[in-house]
Design an enzyme around this catalytic site. Structure first.
Site, PDB file in Angstrom:
ATOM      1  N   LYS A 134      -0.624  -9.160  -1.271  1.00 23.90           N
ATOM      2  CA  LYS A 134      -0.670  -8.834  -2.665  1.00 23.90           C
ATOM      3  C   LYS A 134      -2.368  -9.304  -3.110  1.00 23.90           C
ATOM      4  O   LYS A 134      -2.765  -8.479  -3.838  1.00 23.90           O
ATOM      5  CB  LYS A 134       0.348  -9.367  -3.491  1.00 23.90           C
ATOM      6  CG  LYS A 134       0.233  -9.420  -4.882  1.00 23.90           C
ATOM      7  CD  LYS A 134       0.658  -7.715  -5.141  1.00 23.90           C
ATOM      8  CE  LYS A 134       0.087  -7.516  -6.517  1.00 23.90           C
ATOM      9  NZ  LYS A 134      -1.424  -6.975  -6.250  1.00 23.90           N
ATOM     10  N   CYS A 139       2.073  -1.519   9.834  1.00 29.56           N
ATOM     11  CA  CYS A 139       1.851  -2.777   9.025  1.00 29.56           C
ATOM     12  C   CYS A 139       2.162  -4.200   9.973  1.00 29.56           C
ATOM     13  O   CYS A 139       1.680  -5.115   9.567  1.00 29.56           O
ATOM     14  CB  CYS A 139       2.268  -2.777   7.802  1.00 29.56           C
ATOM     15  SG  CYS A 139       1.893  -1.191   6.718  1.00 29.56           S
ATOM     16  N   HIS A 144      -4.465  -6.655   2.406  1.00 26.72           N
ATOM     17  CA  HIS A 144      -3.558  -6.166   3.623  1.00 26.72           C
ATOM     18  C   HIS A 144      -4.425  -5.187   4.340  1.00 26.72           C
ATOM     19  O   HIS A 144      -4.028  -4.120   4.511  1.00 26.72           O
ATOM     20  CB  HIS A 144      -2.356  -5.460   2.943  1.00 26.72           C
ATOM     21  CG  HIS A 144      -1.313  -4.968   3.833  1.00 26.72           C
ATOM     22  ND1 HIS A 144      -1.214  -5.454   5.085  1.00 26.72           N
ATOM     23  CD2 HIS A 144      -0.422  -3.865   3.676  1.00 26.72           C
ATOM     24  CE1 HIS A 144      -0.271  -4.817   5.844  1.00 26.72           C
ATOM     25  NE2 HIS A 144       0.305  -3.781   4.995  1.00 26.72           N
ATOM     26  N   ILE A 168      -5.780  -2.467  -0.759  1.00 27.25           N
ATOM     27  CA  ILE A 168      -6.171  -1.695   0.397  1.00 27.25           C
ATOM     28  C   ILE A 168      -7.510  -2.338   0.878  1.00 27.25           C
ATOM     29  O   ILE A 168      -8.396  -2.369   0.105  1.00 27.25           O
ATOM     30  CB  ILE A 168      -6.527  -0.213   0.128  1.00 27.25           C
ATOM     31  CG1 ILE A 168      -5.166   0.317  -0.156  1.00 27.25           C
ATOM     32  CG2 ILE A 168      -7.415   0.549   0.979  1.00 27.25           C
ATOM     33  CD1 ILE A 168      -5.426   2.054  -0.922  1.00 27.25           C
ATOM     34  N   CYS A 199       1.751  -3.411  -5.958  1.00 27.10           N
ATOM     35  CA  CYS A 199       1.293  -3.103  -4.613  1.00 27.10           C
ATOM     36  C   CYS A 199       0.195  -3.918  -4.084  1.00 27.10           C
ATOM     37  O   CYS A 199      -0.535  -4.572  -4.632  1.00 27.10           O
ATOM     38  CB  CYS A 199       0.734  -1.647  -4.947  1.00 27.10           C
ATOM     39  SG  CYS A 199       1.826  -0.253  -5.942  1.00 27.10           S
ATOM     40  N   SER A 200       0.184  -4.035  -2.695  1.00 26.41           N
ATOM     41  CA  SER A 200      -0.719  -4.814  -1.955  1.00 26.41           C
ATOM     42  C   SER A 200      -1.990  -4.008  -1.991  1.00 26.41           C
ATOM     43  O   SER A 200      -2.114  -3.082  -2.461  1.00 26.41           O
ATOM     44  CB  SER A 200      -0.271  -5.013  -0.848  1.00 26.41           C
ATOM     45  OG  SER A 200       0.018  -4.044   0.042  1.00 26.41           O
TER      46      SER A 200
END
Lengths: 133, 383
Positions: free
Chosen positions: B328, B84, B332, B210, B207-208
């Site tokens: 977020k 990442c 990402h 997808i 969670c960020s």
């Protein structure tokens, strides 16, 4: 020799076999560098501290305390059929920590609770280790 | 070393982009990056491409494909990968090429196409970045790794689920002001806290996203930078790393690698933390942003929860953080993220960030983390 883990894709190396042999006998095996004394749990075949490969295998007590945990509700594709499951990190008396599933009643979960690492036989001639508590 | 500046940026819309593959996403970022400063591909001496996972894009060696599609042949090109932190690692690599004098003008393209696979498969691919010997066999998802940090942080410092939710609320608030963000809507705290559990204590809103997307920057040396308007200088650039296994970390309440990298970056830039006006930190999970406040010195160890509760990371607080929406809400797309952070810094320091502008920002910081700390890059930007 059995294959390690619920799922895996690597070839199985010597230190994994030594760990599994120990587990079969109810023992928890670490590897210790005979040159610098660095201890590895899970065991490693090579010492990252002094770049030696002269490892000796030593047994330690499987008693640990729960360092941290999570309940996986949304698993990777290869593990979806098992969800939910508890992934825990246990800390042993020598300070080493290990990650494994924890089999316990979720309402009992508490950081610091006593847990123990034991073997877990799996389908398809596989085995792994798990914490119980 | 020669001084290095960013003279132009380009940024695709982030989101679930089923209208494009990775190469067209990259094009969407490269075109404005070149045209914005009146350059053509011939002006670029080399390209660094950041893509984290070829299994996401379903294209082996994706850099070649991207460089061809945007017309950057026959110049040198290669790919950088640091999970990442791929985007910031690509900038670091380009910094080396320019500061050494090897190349004058380098294009950095960060891109990722993640929605070609199902979310169960995406979770699988990311889990494969856990240790394949001792972690992957236990089915540890990426939210799972960060949940292990969260449980321990809560245990040691009393950090609460509500405080985690407040990070999501802030980042969705700023995401609602960013026209390129994946999700552009506010999220109420109650909804964030009560969301479906993913890896407890982390829920969906911890969670960020997808995301698919791309970002690009052009980096050059001092002599060439002077020929362009408003270059933004990289005055500090530092990196550090953590052990692979989560169980071999010194602590699970933060990333010592991030502290080390930030201290070295502040030193190189000749500044102190308090001189920073705006920061983009790696909020792959809400707990990661709280730990970043502490690791980078924005607050004392253990007080990250209080920092967000007091709204110190909002514009007007002690340190505005992720006012572009962060991972977020902006999204990402792994390889694009670190480059996108650089794009936001250039916008902020030039005063071009619109509704989310930090007034008078002169010094910016980016903090981009790969995996669960195995790679950390901290960069300091200055107008």
């Amino acid at each position: 020799m059995k294959t390690f883990g619920y799922v895996s894709f690597l070839n199985q190396t010597e230190e994994v076999e030594r760990l599994l042999e120990g587990l079969e006998q109810g023992k928890l095996v670490t590897s210790k560098c005979s040159k610098c004394g660095e201890v590895y749990l899970p065991p490693r075949s090579d010492c990252a501290a002094c770049i030696s490969s002269q490892m000796v295998y030593e047994e330690i007590s499987p008693q640990a305390t729960l360092y941290t945990y999570t309940i996986i509700h949304f698993a990777p594709e290869s593990m979806v059929k098992m969800q939910p499951y508890i992934v825990a990190v246990g800390e042993f008396s020598n300070g080493a920590r290990v990650l494994a599933h924890l089999h316990t009643t979720p309402s009992k979960l508490k950081v610091g609770m006593p847990i123990k690492l034991t073997k877990q036989e799996l389908e398809g001639d596989r085995m792994t280790y798990k914490f119980v508590g | 070393m020669n001084k290095v500046a960013i003279i132009s940026t380009g940024h695709s819309r982030f989101g679930k982009r089923q209208d494009k593959t990775i190469r067209e996403l990259a094009f969407e970022a490269v075109k404005p990056c070149l045209e914005g400063v009146g350059l053509t591909q011939k002006d670029i001496d080399a390209t660094v491409v950041g893509v984290a996972g070829d299994m996401f894009a379903q294209q082996g060696s994706p850099a070649a494909c991207i460089v061809d599609h945007v017309g950057l042949n026959p110049q040198p090109a290669y790919r950088v990968e640091a999970a990442c932190a791929t985007g910031s690692a690509s900038i670091r690599s380009a910094y080396g090429l320019v500061s050494s004098g090897m190349h004058d003008m380098v294009m950095v393209i960060g891109a990722e196409k993640m929605n070609n696979v199902t979310s169960a498969k995406a979770t699988e691919l990311m889990a494969m970045a856990g240790d394949s010997k001792w972690e992957y066999p236990f089915g540890v998802s990426f939210p799972g790794f960060y949940a292990l940090f969260a449980t321990r942080h809560m245990h040691e410092f009393g950090t609460t689920k509500e405080q985690l939710g407040m990070v999501a609320v802030k980042n969705h608030h700023y995401g609602s002001l960013n026209p390129l963000a994946h999700i552009q809507k506010e999220v109420p705290l109650e909804e964030a806290v009560k969301a479906v559990p993913i890896a407890s204590p982390l829920g969906l809103y911890d969670c960020s996203l997808i995301s698919d997307g791309a970002a690009a920057v052009i980096m050059t040396n001092e002599e060439r930078a002077k020929q362009f308007e408003d270059p933004v200088w990289i005055t500090g650039i530092a990196a550090a790393s953590e052990p692979m296994l989560i169980s071999r970390r010194q602590t699970l309440t933060g990333l010592p690698s991030a502290t080390l990298a930030s201290q070295n970056a502040y030193k190189m830039a000749g500044i102190e933390m308090k001189d920073v006006d705006v920061a983009c930190v790696h909020d792959c999970f809400t707990i990661a942003e709280i730990m970043a406040y502490e690791d980078l010195g924005f607050c004392k160890k253990g007080e990250g929860g209080k920092f967000i509760e007091e709204q110190q990371s909002y514009i007007g607080g002690k340190m505005p953080v992720n006012v572009d929406g962060g991972l977020k809400a902006k999204g990402h797309p792994l390889g694009a993220t670190g480059v996108s952070m650089a794009c936001e810094m250039v916008k902020q320091l030039r005063g071009e960030a619109g509704k989310r502008q930090v007034p008078g920002a002169e010094i910016g910081l980016t903090h981009n983390v790969g995996q669960s700390g195995q790679y950390v890059n901290v960069h300091i930007y200055r107008r």
